[in-house]
Design a protein around this motif. Structure first.
Motif, mmCIF file in Angstrom:
data_model
loop_
_atom_site.group_PDB
_atom_site.id
_atom_site.type_symbol
_atom_site.label_atom_id
_atom_site.label_comp_id
_atom_site.label_asym_id
_atom_site.label_seq_id
_atom_site.Cartn_x
_atom_site.Cartn_y
_atom_site.Cartn_z
ATOM 1 N N ASP A 518 0.852 -1.193 0.000
ATOM 2 C CA ASP A 518 0.000 0.000 0.000
ATOM 3 C C ASP A 518 0.890 1.247 0.000
ATOM 4 O OD1 ASP A 518 1.077 -0.184 2.524
ATOM 5 O OD2 ASP A 518 -0.849 -0.385 3.559
ATOM 6 N N ASP A 519 0.333 2.395 0.259
ATOM 7 C CA ASP A 519 1.111 3.637 0.189
ATOM 8 C C ASP A 519 1.728 3.989 1.535
ATOM 9 O OD1 ASP A 519 0.678 4.024 -2.531
ATOM 10 O OD2 ASP A 519 -1.346 4.724 -2.110
ATOM 11 N N VAL A 520 2.324 2.985 2.153
ATOM 12 C CA VAL A 520 3.009 3.194 3.427
ATOM 13 C C VAL A 520 4.503 2.987 3.185
ATOM 14 C CG1 VAL A 520 3.341 2.225 5.733
ATOM 15 C CG2 VAL A 520 1.031 2.505 4.828
ATOM 16 N N LEU A 521 5.314 3.910 3.717
ATOM 17 C CA LEU A 521 6.763 3.800 3.562
ATOM 18 C C LEU A 521 7.368 3.218 4.839
ATOM 19 C CD1 LEU A 521 7.562 7.338 2.110
ATOM 20 C CD2 LEU A 521 7.145 5.217 0.853
ATOM 21 N N ASN A 522 8.485 2.539 4.668
ATOM 22 C CA ASN A 522 9.214 2.031 5.817
ATOM 23 C C ASN A 522 10.659 2.510 5.673
ATOM 24 O OD1 ASN A 522 10.464 0.529 7.805
ATOM 25 N ND2 ASN A 522 9.155 -1.246 7.484
ATOM 26 N N VAL A 523 10.950 3.624 6.318
ATOM 27 C CA VAL A 523 12.249 4.271 6.184
ATOM 28 C C VAL A 523 13.016 4.056 7.482
ATOM 29 C CG1 VAL A 523 13.453 6.452 5.749
ATOM 30 C CG2 VAL A 523 11.235 6.026 4.677
ATOM 31 N N SER A 524 14.112 3.330 7.422
ATOM 32 C CA SER A 524 14.875 2.966 8.621
ATOM 33 C C SER A 524 13.961 2.352 9.680
ATOM 34 C CB SER A 524 15.563 4.202 9.227
ATOM 35 O OG SER A 524 16.406 4.795 8.283
#
Ligand code: WT7
Length: 650
Positions: A518-524
């Motif tokens: 989906d439009d969820v980011l996982n940054v660090s």
């Protein structure tokens, strides 16, 4: 098929876990699948101190979740802190409960179970004096200090509902959360310390509460002693508050399904959702999974290097380990301060046996000289865990070979804020591992892969990861918005919980999480919604439109890539970029950095005006030449410009 790593052979002493062999795993898995109610009732009787023992297991189902939320153990009553504190006093009162290491390696504090019990009672009785009642909300905006855990437990002692907000969130983000949950109290500290720098916590609270009249008190723990603005009508020092507090306080009786906490997390649309975790089921599930996955032993020194602002800190620094009577570490600093040896220095000084961190930290450390690891004694380590994002095989191998010297189990644990605890993971003494795979579901977890039409994929394949049955640790609802909960998690594939992740299953039945679909980011390892960035960016005067997508980043896992369309009459400049960065910091927080800003003449849209993120994503993934037919777009010509620019930038 990839190589499997065998479970290291070792003597099993003092283990608490009922699952020590593959046969036991299969037997538990079968029982939990065929009769979840009986299985979890048996677990909870063993693990939780109830005031009234429950006779009911699961009530409700995913099929009518809109009408009736899921409930576990709903005729039981308890106070969670009796399991985490009181029950250990007699046998383990002198055992270290919390071992804290501050930002500087020589700042160390430890609290035994008896001391922690007293501190929690003192804080709870003082909060009650201030007027805090069962069911009321308390925002905890702190860094990694023992008082954060004490504040959480003090709320639980009173049956009050805490909502911890990660200390990196901005004033705006904090204000949204204070308002959404209607908090009357905020607990914070003068400043946090991280990586040799100060984090201005109280100042952010002041800014967040500028126009808030509902907050009665702000309690301030003195961490650094730096001068702060003090509002005498509203603010109170933690040390003044707890002084003279009762060292023993009767726990408030709660129903199993009374909310324990609200934790906000990002989704693909709108503002972050306040997920509600309840008392009995959450406690059962976190203590069970902490014991089973890590093969917890009586003399373990367990270190989870997360922050209490995220679910990992709630479940596996505070609640799970304390319920199990473990020694749990709290770490205030970063893996790179004062240098890249910090984790292993800490492991050797405290004789850590179980270590749990995020792949992003491992990737950052693996990029440095191996001497930072090798110069410290790591012989006490037995289990090494990761959480938060997919771990690439290189980082896995580095963890296994360099840190663990091939002696330790690696447990790549997949779960989410919504799941409350670990769902898919190796069980340390049982599961053969494969670098990059979270392997098999824990008892009670029934993963399904679905294709885009909602058909179940059997055998090996790749699809959308759903979970078919409830387990006790599952979040029950979104705070005051059950409809949103149902719409987000149960409407894509009716009858199943949809995780938002993609997953591949191999011929061994092992699960390989491929990341968010989906439009969820996982940054660090930080979860952020693209919509949160975009709404901040379009507030910048010079920006007309923005679309944000993730792109593969060697250290962070994902980086933030911004496509921005300027307002007519404006030109791209460093000044504009600065304003854009500032807008995201202000709306979200310091962790919401922008990695790439790409000014484009327009965003590719369908004829009905919908932005085609799939195309934007493909371009940054380097697949700009494999877009297929784009002639149905309203503006196919912008795609060519964007593609060419991207190549020129790369
Ligand atoms: C998302 C949940 C779980 C606590 C910290 C993050 C990703 C989490 C793994 C893993 C691959 C993982 C998923 C998930 N994720 N663990 N072992 N392998 N991906 O909690 O902030 O709620 O984020 O993190 O995409 O949906 P969260």
């Amino acid at each position: 098929m990839s190589q499997l790593f065998k479970v290291p052979d070792r003597v099993k002493t003092g283990s608490q876990s009922p699952i020590q062999t593959p046969e036991q795993y299969r037997e538990h898995y079968m029982r939990a699948s065929f009769n979840p109610s009986d299985y979890w009732l048996e677990v909870t009787r063993r693990k939780v101190r109830w005031m009234t023992e429950p006779t009911l297991g699961l009530v409700g189902s995913y099929h009518n979740i809109a009408e009736e939320p899921i409930a576990w153990f709903s005729d039981g009553t308890l106070n969670l802190t009796e399991t985490c504190l009181d029950q250990h006093l007699e046998k383990n009162g002198d055992k270290t409960a919390i071992l804290w290491e501050g930002d500087e390696p020589d700042e160390i504090r430890s609290l035994t179970y008896s001391q922690l019990y007293k501190e929690v009672c003192k804080a709870a009785s003082a909060l009650r004096e201030l007027g805090l009642q069962k069911g009321e909300r308390v925002i905890i905006y702190m860094g990694m200090v023992p008082e954060a855990a004490i504040a959480m437990l003090a709320c639980a002692r009173l049956g009050a509902i805490h909502s911890v907000v990660f200390g990196g969130f901005s004033a705006e983000a904090l204000r949204d959360r204070v308002r959404d949950c209607g908090a009357k109290y905020v607990i914070t500290q003068d400043e946090g310390r991280r990586g040799g720098k100060a984090v201005p916590l109280k100042a952010v609270v002041d800014q967040a509460l500028e126009d808030e009249r509902l907050v009665k008190n702000v309690v301030v723990f003195k961490r650094t002693g730096t001068p702060i603005n003090f509002n005498k009508d509203r603010d109170i020092w933690w040390h003044d508050m707890v002084e003279g507090g009762a060292e023993s306080l009767d726990p408030v009786e709660c129903a199993a399904e009374d909310p324990l906490f609200i934790l906000y997390t990002s989704g693909s649309t709108g503002k972050p959702k306040g997920l509600v975790h309840t008392t009995g089921g959450y406690l059962t599930y976190t203590s069970y999974t902490h014991e089973v996955v890590f093969d917890l032993r009586d003399d373990d020194v367990y270190c989870c290097a997360a922050d209490v602002g995220w679910i990992t800190g709630h479940s596996y620094i505070v609640y799970g380990p304390l319920a199990n009577g473990a020694t749990t570490m709290m770490f205030e600093s970063t893996p790179l301060y004062p240098d890249a040896g910090r984790y292993w220095d800490m492991v050797s000084r405290h004789k850590v046996t179980i270590f749990y961190t995020a792949p992003t930290a491992l990737r950052a450390l693996a990029a440095q000289d191996e001497d930072f690891v090798k110069k410290y004694d790591r012989s006490t380590l037995r289990v090494l865990g990761t959480v938060g994002e997919p771990i690439n095989p290189d980082a896995w191998n580095w963890y296994y070979q360099v840190v663990g010297e091939g002696r330790c189990n690696i447990v790549d644990t997949w779960w989410q804020t919504e799941t409350g605890g670990i769902c898919i993971s190796p069980i340390a003494p049982v599961t053969e591992t494969a670098p990059g795979s979270a392997t098999l579901p824990l008892p009670g977890i029934v993963p399904l892969l679905l294709d885009n039409d909602g058909h179940i994929i059997r055998g090996p394949g790749e699809g959308k990861l759903c979970l078919a049955h409830s387990w006790p640790g599952q979040a029950r609802t979104v705070w005051e918005d059950h409809e949103r909960y149902v719409a987000t998690y149960f409407s894509t594939y009716p009858g199943y919980y949809f995780t938002g992740d993609g997953c591949r299953r191999d011929g061994n039945g092992y699960n390989w999480i491929t990341g968010r679909v989906d439009d969820v980011l996982n940054v660090s390892g930080h979860r952020m919604g693209t919509a949160e960035f975009e709404s901040a960016l379009v507030n910048v005067d010079e920006i007309a439109e923005a679309a944000v997508v993730g792109f593969p980043h060697p250290i962070k896992g994902q980086g933030v890539y911004v496509y921005a369309v300027l307002q007519p009459g404006y030109e791209a400049s460093e000044e504009v970029e600065k304003n854009m960065r500032m807008a995201c910091r202000e709306a979200i927080g310091a962790h919401a950095g922008l990695d790439q800003i790409h000014f484009v003449p327009g965003l590719p849209k369908t004829r009905s005006g919908k932005v085609m993120r799939r195309i934007l994503r493909k371009i940054v993934e380097g697949d700009g030449d494999k877009l297929g037919d784009i002639s149905t777009l309203a503006n196919p010509e912008v795609v060519d410009v964007i593609r060419q620019d991207f190549k020129a930038l790369a």
